[in-house]
Write a protein that holds these residues in place. Structure first.
Motif, mmCIF file in Angstrom:
data_model
loop_
_atom_site.group_PDB
_atom_site.id
_atom_site.type_symbol
_atom_site.label_atom_id
_atom_site.label_comp_id
_atom_site.label_asym_id
_atom_site.label_seq_id
_atom_site.Cartn_x
_atom_site.Cartn_y
_atom_site.Cartn_z
ATOM 1 N N LEU A 46 0.835 -1.203 0.000
ATOM 2 C CA LEU A 46 0.000 0.000 0.000
ATOM 3 C C LEU A 46 0.868 1.249 0.000
ATOM 4 C CD1 LEU A 46 -2.930 0.817 -0.044
ATOM 5 C CD2 LEU A 46 -3.001 0.596 2.441
ATOM 6 N N ARG A 47 1.969 1.216 0.750
ATOM 7 C CA ARG A 47 2.910 2.341 0.728
ATOM 8 C C ARG A 47 3.487 2.535 -0.673
ATOM 9 N NH1 ARG A 47 5.889 1.385 6.100
ATOM 10 N NH2 ARG A 47 4.573 2.590 7.472
ATOM 11 N N ALA A 48 3.841 1.450 -1.348
ATOM 12 C CA ALA A 48 4.382 1.543 -2.706
ATOM 13 C C ALA A 48 3.345 2.136 -3.656
ATOM 14 C CB ALA A 48 4.828 0.164 -3.189
ATOM 15 N N CYS A 49 2.094 1.724 -3.497
ATOM 16 C CA CYS A 49 1.025 2.289 -4.325
ATOM 17 C C CYS A 49 0.882 3.791 -4.060
ATOM 18 C CB CYS A 49 -0.296 1.591 -4.049
ATOM 19 S SG CYS A 49 -0.381 -0.080 -4.700
ATOM 20 N N GLN A 50 0.954 4.160 -2.780
ATOM 21 C CA GLN A 50 0.846 5.573 -2.419
ATOM 22 C C GLN A 50 1.970 6.381 -3.064
ATOM 23 O OE1 GLN A 50 -1.466 7.341 0.095
ATOM 24 N NE2 GLN A 50 -2.499 5.764 -1.100
ATOM 25 N N HIS A 105 1.543 9.340 -5.782
ATOM 26 C CA HIS A 105 2.129 10.649 -5.517
ATOM 27 C C HIS A 105 3.010 11.099 -6.691
ATOM 28 C CE1 HIS A 105 3.596 14.031 -3.238
ATOM 29 N NE2 HIS A 105 4.844 13.655 -3.469
ATOM 30 N N LEU A 106 3.806 10.186 -7.221
ATOM 31 C CA LEU A 106 4.709 10.523 -8.325
ATOM 32 C C LEU A 106 3.963 10.759 -9.645
ATOM 33 C CD1 LEU A 106 7.668 8.081 -7.630
ATOM 34 C CD2 LEU A 106 7.661 10.564 -7.347
ATOM 35 N N CYS A 107 2.919 9.971 -9.882
ATOM 36 C CA CYS A 107 2.204 10.049 -11.165
ATOM 37 C C CYS A 107 1.152 11.163 -11.184
ATOM 38 C CB CYS A 107 1.532 8.720 -11.492
ATOM 39 S SG CYS A 107 2.726 7.417 -11.789
ATOM 40 N N GLY A 108 0.567 11.456 -10.063
ATOM 41 C CA GLY A 108 -0.487 12.467 -10.004
ATOM 42 C C GLY A 108 -1.717 12.037 -10.795
ATOM 43 N N GLY A 109 -2.786 12.771 -10.659
ATOM 44 C CA GLY A 109 -3.987 12.539 -11.425
ATOM 45 C C GLY A 109 -4.906 11.458 -10.897
ATOM 46 N N PHE A 110 -4.553 10.773 -9.821
ATOM 47 C CA PHE A 110 -5.452 9.758 -9.272
ATOM 48 C C PHE A 110 -6.506 10.416 -8.395
ATOM 49 C CE2 PHE A 110 -1.886 7.148 -10.446
ATOM 50 C CZ PHE A 110 -2.470 5.953 -10.841
ATOM 51 N N ASP A 111 -7.587 9.709 -8.163
ATOM 52 C CA ASP A 111 -8.689 10.201 -7.346
ATOM 53 C C ASP A 111 -8.200 10.428 -5.910
ATOM 54 O OD1 ASP A 111 -11.036 10.711 -5.998
ATOM 55 O OD2 ASP A 111 -12.005 8.824 -6.523
ATOM 56 N N PRO A 112 -8.334 11.630 -5.374
ATOM 57 C CA PRO A 112 -7.882 11.904 -4.000
ATOM 58 C C PRO A 112 -8.589 11.042 -2.951
ATOM 59 C CG PRO A 112 -8.373 13.945 -5.155
ATOM 60 C CD PRO A 112 -8.807 12.828 -6.043
ATOM 61 N N ALA A 113 -9.821 10.607 -3.253
ATOM 62 C CA ALA A 113 -10.539 9.755 -2.299
ATOM 63 C C ALA A 113 -9.789 8.446 -2.091
ATOM 64 C CB ALA A 113 -11.958 9.482 -2.793
ATOM 65 N N TYR A 114 -9.190 7.922 -3.160
ATOM 66 C CA TYR A 114 -8.424 6.676 -3.038
ATOM 67 C C TYR A 114 -7.244 6.884 -2.101
ATOM 68 C CZ TYR A 114 -5.235 2.895 -4.001
ATOM 69 O OH TYR A 114 -4.378 1.851 -3.859
ATOM 70 N N VAL A 115 -6.586 7.998 -2.267
ATOM 71 C CA VAL A 115 -5.427 8.301 -1.422
ATOM 72 C C VAL A 115 -5.869 8.406 0.039
ATOM 73 C CG1 VAL A 115 -3.631 9.999 -0.927
ATOM 74 C CG2 VAL A 115 -4.211 9.441 -3.306
ATOM 75 N N THR A 116 -6.957 9.107 0.282
ATOM 76 C CA THR A 116 -7.464 9.282 1.648
ATOM 77 C C THR A 116 -7.835 7.938 2.262
ATOM 78 O OG1 THR A 116 -8.293 11.463 1.050
ATOM 79 C CG2 THR A 116 -9.209 10.468 3.042
ATOM 80 N N GLU A 117 -8.546 7.097 1.506
ATOM 81 C CA GLU A 117 -8.954 5.785 2.022
ATOM 82 C C GLU A 117 -7.749 4.877 2.256
ATOM 83 O OE1 GLU A 117 -11.900 4.255 -0.670
ATOM 84 O OE2 GLU A 117 -13.260 5.918 -0.256
ATOM 85 N N ALA A 118 -6.784 4.945 1.378
ATOM 86 C CA ALA A 118 -5.578 4.129 1.531
ATOM 87 C C ALA A 118 -4.801 4.559 2.771
ATOM 88 C CB ALA A 118 -4.705 4.227 0.291
ATOM 89 N N GLN A 119 -4.722 5.880 3.001
ATOM 90 C CA GLN A 119 -4.025 6.363 4.195
ATOM 91 C C GLN A 119 -4.765 5.940 5.464
ATOM 92 O OE1 GLN A 119 -3.645 10.537 3.286
ATOM 93 N NE2 GLN A 119 -1.645 10.246 2.293
ATOM 94 N N ALA A 120 -6.098 5.952 5.419
ATOM 95 C CA ALA A 120 -6.882 5.505 6.572
ATOM 96 C C ALA A 120 -6.644 4.015 6.817
ATOM 97 C CB ALA A 120 -8.370 5.778 6.342
ATOM 98 N N ALA A 121 -6.570 3.223 5.740
ATOM 99 C CA ALA A 121 -6.303 1.786 5.872
ATOM 100 C C ALA A 121 -4.917 1.546 6.455
ATOM 101 C CB ALA A 121 -6.443 1.100 4.514
ATOM 102 N N MET A 122 -3.946 2.351 6.059
ATOM 103 C CA MET A 122 -2.594 2.202 6.594
ATOM 104 C C MET A 122 -2.571 2.519 8.088
ATOM 105 S SD MET A 122 0.234 3.185 3.698
ATOM 106 C CE MET A 122 -0.091 4.912 3.692
ATOM 107 N N LYS A 123 -3.354 3.505 8.537
ATOM 108 C CA LYS A 123 -3.417 3.828 9.965
ATOM 109 C C LYS A 123 -3.991 2.658 10.758
ATOM 110 C CE LYS A 123 -3.625 8.834 9.630
ATOM 111 N NZ LYS A 123 -4.425 10.035 9.802
ATOM 112 N N ILE A 124 -5.014 2.014 10.206
ATOM 113 C CA ILE A 124 -5.598 0.841 10.868
ATOM 114 C C ILE A 124 -4.567 -0.283 10.937
ATOM 115 C CG2 ILE A 124 -7.339 -0.978 10.625
ATOM 116 C CD1 ILE A 124 -9.178 1.209 9.390
#
Length: 164
Positions: free
Chosen positions: A127-131, A135-154
């Motif tokens: 998940l960190r690698a995907c993040q 981050h490097l590619c840009g243009g992805f849905d910010p909601a995905y980033v937010t949900e992925a970060q929440a999953a990483m916190k869990i």
């Protein structure tokens, strides 16, 4: 002769007399106890009496597994201890001992926990690698980033508990 010795002799004689009137194969036991003073307890039992069958007879007559007694507390503490030792992979019960089963349960639970922790760590790193890629590619849905970060916190919280 002491009073206790006289009592034991009289009780023994009474049990012999009673046994003559019992069904064939029946066993007799006499138990006298003084609450809070186990050193004063007296147990007289028929020859060849199986104590496990005696306890079973008491259970059939209402002795409950839910009641509180020292033997049960000690047994449960030994069971929990065997499981805890299994979790720690420490001090295994001897082969064939009744506690071996509980040690094995504790060991299996710990092995499963270790497997799940390894899987969670691998998932977290992916998940960190995907993040990083997002981050490097840009243009992805910010909601995905937010949900992925929440999953990483869990995942981090669960890993922190597992590593205590």
């Amino acid at each position: 002769m002491s009073a206790v010795q006289r009592f034991n002799e009289a009780a023994n004689d009474a049990l012999v007399n009673l046994s003559e009137h019992c069904l064939p194969g029946a066993k007799l036991a006499l138990v006298l106890y003084t609450p809070g003073e186990p050193e004063r307890d007296i147990v007289i039992e028929d020859q060849g009496m199986d104590r496990n069958e005696f306890v079973s007879a008491l259970r059939w007559r209402g002795l409950s597994i839910d009641g509180d007694n020292t033997y049960k507390r000690d047994l449960l503490e030994a069971t929990v201890g065997a499981m805890a030792m299994g979790v720690q992979n420490n001090n295994p019960s001897p082969a064939g001992h009744w506690a071996q089963r509980f040690w094995d349960i504790g060991r299996a639970e710990r092995a499963l926990t270790e497997e799940l922790v390894a899987a969670l760590k691998l998932t977290r790193e992916n998940l960190r690698a995907c993040q990083a890629t997002i981050h490097l590619c840009g243009g992805f849905d910010p909601a995905y980033v937010t949900e992925a970060q929440a999953a990483m916190k869990i995942a981090e919280a669960a890993l922190a508990k597992a590593n205590q």
